[in-house]
Design a protein around this motif. Structure first.
Motif, PDB file in Angstrom:
ATOM      1  N   LYS A  22       8.931 123.077 -31.085  1.00 53.53           N
ATOM      2  CA  LYS A  22       7.914 123.884 -30.408  1.00 53.53           C
ATOM      3  C   LYS A  22       8.496 124.780 -29.326  1.00 53.53           C
ATOM      4  O   LYS A  22       7.818 125.154 -28.376  1.00 53.53           O
ATOM      5  N   GLY A  23       9.759 125.136 -29.474  1.00 58.05           N
ATOM      6  CA  GLY A  23      10.354 126.110 -28.562  1.00 58.05           C
ATOM      7  C   GLY A  23      10.353 125.676 -27.110  1.00 58.05           C
ATOM      8  O   GLY A  23      10.867 124.615 -26.756  1.00 58.05           O
ATOM      9  N   LYS A  65      16.181 117.155 -41.987  1.00 57.45           N
ATOM     10  CA  LYS A  65      15.191 117.897 -42.772  1.00 57.45           C
ATOM     11  C   LYS A  65      14.113 118.487 -41.867  1.00 57.45           C
ATOM     12  O   LYS A  65      13.723 119.655 -42.029  1.00 57.45           O
ATOM     13  N   ARG A  66      13.669 117.715 -40.897  1.00 55.10           N
ATOM     14  CA  ARG A  66      12.618 118.179 -40.000  1.00 55.10           C
ATOM     15  C   ARG A  66      13.128 119.219 -39.006  1.00 55.10           C
ATOM     16  O   ARG A  66      12.407 120.138 -38.633  1.00 55.10           O
ATOM     17  N   ILE A  67      14.367 119.073 -38.560  1.00 53.40           N
ATOM     18  CA  ILE A  67      14.937 120.047 -37.633  1.00 53.40           C
ATOM     19  C   ILE A  67      14.922 121.441 -38.269  1.00 53.40           C
ATOM     20  O   ILE A  67      14.566 122.426 -37.614  1.00 53.40           O
ATOM     21  N   TYR A  68      15.304 121.518 -39.539  1.00 47.93           N
ATOM     22  CA  TYR A  68      15.358 122.812 -40.223  1.00 47.93           C
ATOM     23  C   TYR A  68      14.030 123.181 -40.891  1.00 47.93           C
ATOM     24  O   TYR A  68      13.936 124.230 -41.541  1.00 47.93           O
ATOM     25  N   ASP A 102      15.863 132.104 -41.752  1.00 49.91           N
ATOM     26  CA  ASP A 102      14.991 131.692 -40.651  1.00 49.91           C
ATOM     27  C   ASP A 102      15.790 131.017 -39.539  1.00 49.91           C
ATOM     28  O   ASP A 102      15.521 131.221 -38.346  1.00 49.91           O
ATOM     29  N   ASN A 103      16.819 130.245 -39.915  1.00 47.65           N
ATOM     30  CA  ASN A 103      17.656 129.610 -38.902  1.00 47.65           C
ATOM     31  C   ASN A 103      18.481 130.647 -38.139  1.00 47.65           C
ATOM     32  O   ASN A 103      18.632 130.553 -36.916  1.00 47.65           O
ATOM     33  N   VAL A 104      19.007 131.652 -38.846  1.00 48.66           N
ATOM     34  CA  VAL A 104      19.808 132.688 -38.183  1.00 48.66           C
ATOM     35  C   VAL A 104      18.947 133.488 -37.213  1.00 48.66           C
ATOM     36  O   VAL A 104      19.381 133.811 -36.097  1.00 48.66           O
ATOM     37  N   VAL A 105      17.718 133.795 -37.610  1.00 46.11           N
ATOM     38  CA  VAL A 105      16.790 134.500 -36.709  1.00 46.11           C
ATOM     39  C   VAL A 105      16.545 133.668 -35.450  1.00 46.11           C
ATOM     40  O   VAL A 105      16.522 134.196 -34.333  1.00 46.11           O
ATOM     41  N   TYR A 106      16.391 132.368 -35.618  1.00 42.40           N
ATOM     42  CA  TYR A 106      16.228 131.469 -34.467  1.00 42.40           C
ATOM     43  C   TYR A 106      17.491 131.430 -33.621  1.00 42.40           C
ATOM     44  O   TYR A 106      17.429 131.536 -32.387  1.00 42.40           O
ATOM     45  N   ARG A 114      12.407 127.355 -34.982  1.00 40.18           N
ATOM     46  CA  ARG A 114      12.638 127.736 -36.383  1.00 40.18           C
ATOM     47  C   ARG A 114      11.326 128.026 -37.099  1.00 40.18           C
ATOM     48  O   ARG A 114      11.278 128.871 -37.989  1.00 40.18           O
ATOM     49  N   SER A 115      10.258 127.339 -36.721  1.00 36.99           N
ATOM     50  CA  SER A 115       8.966 127.615 -37.362  1.00 36.99           C
ATOM     51  C   SER A 115       8.471 129.005 -36.997  1.00 36.99           C
ATOM     52  O   SER A 115       7.915 129.727 -37.844  1.00 36.99           O
ATOM     53  N   GLN A 116       8.677 129.405 -35.736  1.00 33.13           N
ATOM     54  CA  GLN A 116       8.302 130.758 -35.336  1.00 33.13           C
ATOM     55  C   GLN A 116       9.177 131.790 -36.059  1.00 33.13           C
ATOM     56  O   GLN A 116       8.688 132.832 -36.509  1.00 33.13           O
TER      57      GLN A 116
END
Length: 211
Positions: A22-23, A65-68, A102-106, A114-116
């Motif tokens: 959640k950032g 799995k949840r982290i990513y 999505d991970n690189v954008v984060y 990562r969800s954002q």
């Protein structure tokens, strides 16, 4: 693809670890892990005993799995790909996960989680080498240039997220021009470079899938 839509803080409590889902909230005093809240469930103390080898391996897989932010089927496909690559399977898995768009954008500080980052990609705000890419699982290659699309550079959530660059910078395998909202994926990271996930025991995940 179906995704978990429940309270994400519950996932952190289940693992008793900050998964950074959640950032900014994860860094604040509101984080339930900071408050040492127990794992969810009717009687978490009854499940606090010694875990079996399978149980320990399963928890490591669930954490990663949840982290990513991945579902089981997709995570399994990434593992199978890592298994076919030359080298150490656990390290290959981390490399593939870090190469996800999505991970690189984060990691480039365009998002606070990562969800954002996944939403930013899905909504078409990201271009790779000048072409729009809206697939979060797209695998970035060395020397690829990742940029926020010109009309999207005024988005408040991206500008706010980029403030973290001034505090923490970016990972050593990335390069960022914060003013141009443009970054470069310099090279695939080594496992030792991924310091924020140093406590994940990837060998246990390999053992779990090898059964």
């Amino acid at each position: 693809m179906a995704r978990y839509t429940g309270p994400v803080c519950r996932l952190c409590r289940a693992e008793q670890k900050k998964l950074m889902l959640k950032g900014d909230r994860c860094k604040s005093d509101k984080c339930p892990v900071n408050k040492k809240r127990p794992a969810p469930g009717k009687d978490p103390k009854a499940r606090a005993g010694k875990r079996s080898d399978y149980g320990v391996q399963l928890r490591e897989k669930q954490k990663l799995k949840r982290i990513y932010g991945m579902q089981e089927k997709q995570f399994s496909l990434f593992f199978e790909r890592a298994l076919r690559m030359p080298g150490i399977t656990g390290e290959n898995l981390f490399i593939l996960l870090e190469r996800r768009l999505d991970n690189v954008v984060y990691r480039l500080r365009f998002a606070t989680s990562r969800s954002q980052a996944r939403q930013i990609v899905l909504h078409g705000h990201v271009v790779v080498n000048g072409k729009r890419v809206n697939i979060p699982s797209y695998l970035v290659r060395p020397e690829d240039v990742i940029e926020i699309k010109e009309p999207s550079k005024n988005m408040v959530i991206i500008k706010e997220a980029l403030k973290e660059f001034g505090k923490s910078g970016v990972m050593p395998w990335l390069q960022l021009d914060p003013d141009g909202m443009k970054g470069t994926f310099l090279a695939s990271p080594r496992r030792s470079d991924i310091t924020d996930l140093a406590d994940i025991k990837e060998q246990m995940i390999v053992e779990l899938y090898s059964k």
